[in-house]
Design a protein around this motif. Structure first.
Motif, mmCIF file in Angstrom:
data_model
loop_
_atom_site.group_PDB
_atom_site.id
_atom_site.type_symbol
_atom_site.label_atom_id
_atom_site.label_comp_id
_atom_site.label_asym_id
_atom_site.label_seq_id
_atom_site.Cartn_x
_atom_site.Cartn_y
_atom_site.Cartn_z
ATOM 1 N N PRO A 146 0.799 -1.233 0.000
ATOM 2 C CA PRO A 146 0.000 0.000 0.000
ATOM 3 C C PRO A 146 0.829 1.280 0.000
ATOM 4 O O PRO A 146 0.299 2.351 -0.301
ATOM 5 C CB PRO A 146 -0.818 -0.124 1.301
ATOM 6 N N TYR A 147 2.111 1.182 0.331
ATOM 7 C CA TYR A 147 2.964 2.372 0.399
ATOM 8 C C TYR A 147 3.762 2.584 -0.883
ATOM 9 O O TYR A 147 4.515 3.550 -0.980
ATOM 10 C CB TYR A 147 3.912 2.262 1.605
ATOM 11 N N PHE A 148 3.595 1.690 -1.861
ATOM 12 C CA PHE A 148 4.239 1.895 -3.144
ATOM 13 C C PHE A 148 3.537 3.039 -3.873
ATOM 14 O O PHE A 148 2.305 3.112 -3.874
ATOM 15 C CB PHE A 148 4.152 0.639 -4.017
ATOM 16 N N PRO A 149 4.279 3.951 -4.477
ATOM 17 C CA PRO A 149 3.638 5.045 -5.228
ATOM 18 C C PRO A 149 2.909 4.520 -6.452
ATOM 19 O O PRO A 149 3.258 3.474 -7.010
ATOM 20 C CB PRO A 149 4.820 5.940 -5.606
ATOM 21 N N LEU A 150 1.887 5.248 -6.865
ATOM 22 C CA LEU A 150 1.126 4.858 -8.049
ATOM 23 C C LEU A 150 1.961 5.061 -9.305
ATOM 24 O O LEU A 150 2.780 5.976 -9.396
ATOM 25 C CB LEU A 150 -0.161 5.683 -8.138
ATOM 26 N N SER A 151 1.745 4.203 -10.267
ATOM 27 C CA SER A 151 2.436 4.314 -11.548
ATOM 28 C C SER A 151 1.618 5.205 -12.475
ATOM 29 O O SER A 151 0.402 5.049 -12.595
ATOM 30 C CB SER A 151 2.614 2.931 -12.178
ATOM 31 N N ASN A 158 17.872 2.595 -9.941
ATOM 32 C CA ASN A 158 17.024 3.764 -10.193
ATOM 33 C C ASN A 158 15.808 3.785 -9.276
ATOM 34 O O ASN A 158 15.371 4.846 -8.835
ATOM 35 C CB ASN A 158 16.577 3.786 -11.657
ATOM 36 N N ARG A 159 15.247 2.603 -8.978
ATOM 37 C CA ARG A 159 14.087 2.545 -8.090
ATOM 38 C C ARG A 159 14.468 2.997 -6.679
ATOM 39 O O ARG A 159 13.703 3.703 -6.022
ATOM 40 C CB ARG A 159 13.529 1.127 -8.065
ATOM 41 N N LYS A 211 14.069 9.349 -2.669
ATOM 42 C CA LYS A 211 13.881 10.787 -2.809
ATOM 43 C C LYS A 211 12.498 11.229 -2.342
ATOM 44 O O LYS A 211 12.345 12.294 -1.734
ATOM 45 C CB LYS A 211 14.101 11.182 -4.270
ATOM 46 N N ILE A 212 11.476 10.396 -2.591
ATOM 47 C CA ILE A 212 10.106 10.772 -2.203
ATOM 48 C C ILE A 212 9.696 10.145 -0.872
ATOM 49 O O ILE A 212 8.536 10.266 -0.458
ATOM 50 C CB ILE A 212 9.095 10.399 -3.305
ATOM 51 N N GLY A 213 10.619 9.458 -0.196
ATOM 52 C CA GLY A 213 10.359 8.974 1.156
ATOM 53 C C GLY A 213 9.580 7.677 1.269
ATOM 54 O O GLY A 213 9.027 7.386 2.328
ATOM 55 N N VAL A 214 9.539 6.879 0.219
ATOM 56 C CA VAL A 214 8.759 5.634 0.262
ATOM 57 C C VAL A 214 9.279 4.687 1.336
ATOM 58 O O VAL A 214 8.503 4.114 2.115
ATOM 59 C CB VAL A 214 8.791 4.931 -1.115
ATOM 60 N N PHE A 215 10.590 4.505 1.411
ATOM 61 C CA PHE A 215 11.149 3.566 2.383
ATOM 62 C C PHE A 215 10.944 4.054 3.815
ATOM 63 O O PHE A 215 10.729 3.256 4.730
ATOM 64 C CB PHE A 215 12.632 3.323 2.091
ATOM 65 N N ASP A 216 10.997 5.350 4.019
ATOM 66 C CA ASP A 216 10.729 5.902 5.352
ATOM 67 C C ASP A 216 9.302 5.589 5.790
ATOM 68 O O ASP A 216 9.057 5.211 6.945
ATOM 69 C CB ASP A 216 10.952 7.419 5.361
ATOM 70 N N VAL A 233 19.187 15.892 -7.654
ATOM 71 C CA VAL A 233 19.377 15.012 -6.495
ATOM 72 C C VAL A 233 20.717 15.338 -5.838
ATOM 73 O O VAL A 233 21.774 15.078 -6.404
ATOM 74 C CB VAL A 233 19.360 13.523 -6.908
ATOM 75 N N PRO A 234 20.716 15.965 -4.643
ATOM 76 C CA PRO A 234 21.977 16.303 -3.996
ATOM 77 C C PRO A 234 22.722 15.062 -3.519
ATOM 78 O O PRO A 234 22.111 14.079 -3.105
ATOM 79 C CB PRO A 234 21.540 17.165 -2.800
ATOM 80 N N ARG A 235 24.032 15.098 -3.591
ATOM 81 C CA ARG A 235 24.850 14.021 -3.078
ATOM 82 C C ARG A 235 25.187 14.324 -1.622
ATOM 83 O O ARG A 235 25.707 15.392 -1.307
ATOM 84 C CB ARG A 235 26.146 13.905 -3.891
ATOM 85 N N ALA A 236 24.890 13.407 -0.725
ATOM 86 C CA ALA A 236 25.167 13.606 0.701
ATOM 87 C C ALA A 236 26.616 13.231 0.989
ATOM 88 O O ALA A 236 26.913 12.282 1.706
ATOM 89 C CB ALA A 236 24.208 12.778 1.545
#
Length: 204
Positions: free
Chosen positions: A24-29, A69-70, A76-81, A118-121
């Motif tokens: 349910p937390y996967f972004p829509l395609s 890439n995934r 970047k959009i916080g899906v794993f968080d 995308v900034p490099r940390a």
């Protein structure tokens, strides 16, 4: 050379119940259908668990560039968080969260600090190029939030870290996190900062 087409039993696969909890937390395609999420997510976990390079991922998970890439796009959009936080909150809200970090030495080929938007940390320290991964865990050492910042600043992006702790009562960490900005961000969210007095320059 390593055989990239070994038996399926050597690969990591989430079962259907585990995949259903995070799906349910996967972004829509949008517009273009995504590559099979099951293969990609399991491939990402397999690479991380076995400390592989992306190009060494087994063929059964699909192209290694898709996996890489995934990870970049979803991080970047916080899906794993969202997934980490949801898995912990599924049982009960954590009373106390702990945060710690370590340093990673970046390869010299990673010296470009920005790639597109995308900034490099990565930053220069006395030991060379470094990044600093932060891990937030609950009382059972289950990950809630992972954050990557530059290695030269011991406490960066305090508000982002504190946001990941929202919902808990107390947050603890070592003296590297005992800064006024980090304490203020925690208190603003109703969280009591907990640091050992002998390591703190501030009042407990």
């Amino acid at each position: 050379l390593r055989n990239r087409t070994v038996n399926m039993t050597d690969h990591f696969w989430l079962n259907e119940e585990q995949l259903a909890r995070i799906k349910p937390y996967f972004p829509l395609s949008h517009w273009v259908p995504r590559v099979d999420d099951r293969k990609v997510v399991n491939g990402i976990i397999h690479v991380i668990r076995n400390r592989l390079r992306w190009q060494d991922s087994p063929d059964v998970y699909g192209p290694h560039k898709t996996l890489c890439n995934r990870v970049i796009r979803w991080s970047k959009i916080g899906v794993f968080d969202y997934i980490f936080a949801a898995l912990v909150a599924k049982n009960s809200p954590p009373d106390r969260l702990m945060i710690d970090a370590t340093h990673l030495i970046a390869h010299r080929t990673a010296c470009s600090l920005v790639k597109g938007d995308v900034p490099r940390a990565i930053d220069h320290t006395k030991g060379g190029l470094n990044s600093k991964p932060h891990a937030v865990c609950d009382g059972e050492i289950r990950p809630v939030l992972l954050l990557l910042t530059e290695g030269s600043n011991p406490v960066t992006k305090e508000r982002n870290i504190a946001t990941g702790l929202a919902g808990c009562v107390r947050a603890s960490g070592d003296k590297g996190y005992d800064s006024g900005a980090y304490r203020a961000a925690l208190i603003e969210r109703g969280i009591s900062p907990v640091f050992r007095q002998e390591q703190s320059e501030h009042s407990p």
